[in-house]
Design a protein around this motif. Structure first.
Motif, PDB file in Angstrom:
ATOM      1  N   GLU A  36     -41.804-119.841  87.236  1.00 32.23           N
ATOM      2  CA  GLU A  36     -41.350-119.416  88.568  1.00 32.23           C
ATOM      3  C   GLU A  36     -41.716-117.955  88.816  1.00 32.23           C
ATOM      4  N   GLU A  37     -41.581-117.123  87.794  1.00 29.78           N
ATOM      5  CA  GLU A  37     -41.966-115.714  87.935  1.00 29.78           C
ATOM      6  C   GLU A  37     -43.466-115.589  88.208  1.00 29.78           C
ATOM      7  N   LEU A  38     -44.267-116.378  87.503  1.00 30.74           N
ATOM      8  CA  LEU A  38     -45.710-116.359  87.748  1.00 30.74           C
ATOM      9  C   LEU A  38     -46.042-116.818  89.167  1.00 30.74           C
ATOM     10  N   LYS A  39     -45.316-117.798  89.639  1.00 28.54           N
ATOM     11  CA  LYS A  39     -45.512-118.288  91.004  1.00 28.54           C
ATOM     12  C   LYS A  39     -45.208-117.173  92.007  1.00 28.54           C
ATOM     13  N   LEU A  40     -44.094-116.471  91.786  1.00 25.13           N
ATOM     14  CA  LEU A  40     -43.749-115.362  92.669  1.00 25.13           C
ATOM     15  C   LEU A  40     -44.795-114.259  92.589  1.00 25.13           C
ATOM     16  N   PHE A  41     -45.228-113.966  91.373  1.00 20.96           N
ATOM     17  CA  PHE A  41     -46.201-112.889  91.189  1.00 20.96           C
ATOM     18  C   PHE A  41     -47.544-113.237  91.819  1.00 20.96           C
ATOM     19  N   SER A  42     -47.960-114.485  91.714  1.00 21.16           N
ATOM     20  CA  SER A  42     -49.247-114.854  92.310  1.00 21.16           C
ATOM     21  C   SER A  42     -49.189-114.708  93.832  1.00 21.16           C
ATOM     22  N   GLY A  43     -48.039-115.010  94.427  1.00 18.76           N
ATOM     23  CA  GLY A  43     -47.880-114.797  95.869  1.00 18.76           C
ATOM     24  C   GLY A  43     -48.015-113.332  96.238  1.00 18.76           C
ATOM     25  N   ILE A  44     -47.484-112.467  95.383  1.00 19.09           N
ATOM     26  CA  ILE A  44     -47.583-111.016  95.603  1.00 19.09           C
ATOM     27  C   ILE A  44     -49.011-110.551  95.379  1.00 19.09           C
ATOM     28  N   LEU A  45     -49.624-111.035  94.329  1.00 22.15           N
ATOM     29  CA  LEU A  45     -50.973-110.606  93.962  1.00 22.15           C
ATOM     30  C   LEU A  45     -51.996-110.935  95.042  1.00 22.15           C
ATOM     31  N   PHE A  46     -51.809-112.096  95.684  1.00 19.87           N
ATOM     32  CA  PHE A  46     -52.784-112.531  96.681  1.00 19.87           C
ATOM     33  C   PHE A  46     -52.325-112.280  98.120  1.00 19.87           C
ATOM     34  N   ALA A  47     -51.205-111.579  98.293  1.00 16.77           N
ATOM     35  CA  ALA A  47     -50.715-111.285  99.644  1.00 16.77           C
ATOM     36  C   ALA A  47     -51.679-110.332 100.357  1.00 16.77           C
ATOM     37  N   LYS A  48     -51.896-110.603 101.613  1.00 21.26           N
ATOM     38  CA  LYS A  48     -52.823-109.798 102.412  1.00 21.26           C
ATOM     39  C   LYS A  48     -52.105-109.216 103.627  1.00 21.26           C
ATOM     40  N   THR A  49     -52.614-108.085 104.091  1.00 21.23           N
ATOM     41  CA  THR A  49     -52.134-107.483 105.337  1.00 21.23           C
ATOM     42  C   THR A  49     -52.821-108.199 106.496  1.00 21.23           C
ATOM     43  N   PRO A  50     -52.379-107.945 107.732  1.00 27.56           N
ATOM     44  CA  PRO A  50     -53.079-108.552 108.882  1.00 27.56           C
ATOM     45  C   PRO A  50     -54.566-108.162 108.942  1.00 27.56           C
ATOM     46  N   GLU A  51     -54.912-107.049 108.301  1.00 31.60           N
ATOM     47  CA  GLU A  51     -56.312-106.615 108.267  1.00 31.60           C
ATOM     48  C   GLU A  51     -57.076-107.255 107.109  1.00 31.60           C
ATOM     49  N   ASN A  52     -56.437-108.210 106.437  1.00 33.38           N
ATOM     50  CA  ASN A  52     -57.021-108.929 105.301  1.00 33.38           C
ATOM     51  C   ASN A  52     -57.296-108.033 104.083  1.00 33.38           C
ATOM     52  N   LYS A  53     -56.473-107.011 103.933  1.00 33.61           N
ATOM     53  CA  LYS A  53     -56.543-106.146 102.748  1.00 33.61           C
ATOM     54  C   LYS A  53     -55.364-106.498 101.845  1.00 33.61           C
ATOM     55  N   PRO A  54     -55.472-106.215 100.550  1.00 30.79           N
ATOM     56  CA  PRO A  54     -54.339-106.497  99.660  1.00 30.79           C
ATOM     57  C   PRO A  54     -53.070-105.779 100.128  1.00 30.79           C
ATOM     58  N   LYS A  55     -51.990-106.534 100.217  1.00 27.45           N
ATOM     59  CA  LYS A  55     -50.719-105.964 100.680  1.00 27.45           C
ATOM     60  C   LYS A  55     -50.150-104.985  99.652  1.00 27.45           C
ATOM     61  N   TYR A  56     -50.333-105.292  98.386  1.00 19.09           N
ATOM     62  CA  TYR A  56     -49.835-104.438  97.309  1.00 19.09           C
ATOM     63  C   TYR A  56     -51.043-103.938  96.529  1.00 19.09           C
ATOM     64  N   SER A  57     -51.329-102.668  96.673  1.00 17.86           N
ATOM     65  CA  SER A  57     -52.595-102.139  96.176  1.00 17.86           C
ATOM     66  C   SER A  57     -52.549-101.619  94.741  1.00 17.86           C
ATOM     67  N   ASN A  58     -51.356-101.447  94.184  1.00 15.08           N
ATOM     68  CA  ASN A  58     -51.306-100.948  92.806  1.00 15.08           C
ATOM     69  C   ASN A  58     -50.199-101.658  92.021  1.00 15.08           C
ATOM     70  N   ASP A  59     -50.217-101.452  90.704  1.00 16.13           N
ATOM     71  CA  ASP A  59     -49.258-102.130  89.824  1.00 16.13           C
ATOM     72  C   ASP A  59     -47.818-101.796  90.171  1.00 16.13           C
ATOM     73  N   ASP A  60     -47.557-100.538  90.483  1.00 22.34           N
ATOM     74  CA  ASP A  60     -46.176-100.141  90.777  1.00 22.34           C
ATOM     75  C   ASP A  60     -45.637-100.865  92.008  1.00 22.34           C
ATOM     76  N   SER A  61     -46.438-100.949  93.051  1.00 24.64           N
ATOM     77  CA  SER A  61     -45.961-101.639  94.261  1.00 24.64           C
ATOM     78  C   SER A  61     -45.786-103.135  93.996  1.00 24.64           C
ATOM     79  N   ARG A  62     -46.653-103.706  93.159  1.00 20.45           N
ATOM     80  CA  ARG A  62     -46.505-105.128  92.817  1.00 20.45           C
ATOM     81  C   ARG A  62     -45.249-105.358  91.970  1.00 20.45           C
TER      82      ARG A  62
END
Length: 117
Positions: A36-62
């Motif tokens: 379940e944690e991996l599932k949550l993390f993969s959603g964070i890892l692949f999350a994009k902004t409306p401009e199609n850029k990574p929503k979380y750009s570094n490890d700390d924000s992730r």
């Protein structure tokens, strides 16, 4: 005393079997929690902004996002509580098992001192 001394091995077997089963259940529940944690993390890892850029750009924000997700995900919290409950039950079962072993040792000592009645 003799009846109890004869029944204790069966009671100890049941207590040890319960411990083994709880250990397996805890392992399985932890694996579910990790999935379940991996599932949550993969959603964070692949999350994009409306401009199609990574929503979380570094490890700390992730990491912060993952902590927030874990604290609000009903599935994650349910699995986490399941692990905690099973660990508690195992702790109680360990105490019960130790009590049975202590009882067996005491009864064995008493039977050597004064015979079994």
């Amino acid at each position: 005393m003799k009846e109890r001394l004869l029944k204790l091995p069966e009671d100890i077997y049941e207590a040890e079997h319960k411990l083994l089963t709880l250990g397996i259940n805890i392992r399985d529940a932890r694996e579910d929690l990790e999935r379940e944690e991996l599932k949550l993390f993969s959603g964070i890892l692949f999350a994009k902004t409306p401009e199609n850029k990574p929503k979380y750009s570094n490890d700390d924000s992730r990491k912060v996002a993952l902590m927030e997700e874990k604290s609000t995900s009903g599935d994650y919290l349910e699995l986490e509580n399941k692990v905690k409950q099973l660990e508690y039950e195992k702790g109680v079962a360990e105490i019960a098992s130790k009590k049975l072993w202590a009882e067996l040792r005491c009864l064995e000592a008493l039977s050597r001192i004064g015979g079994v009645s």
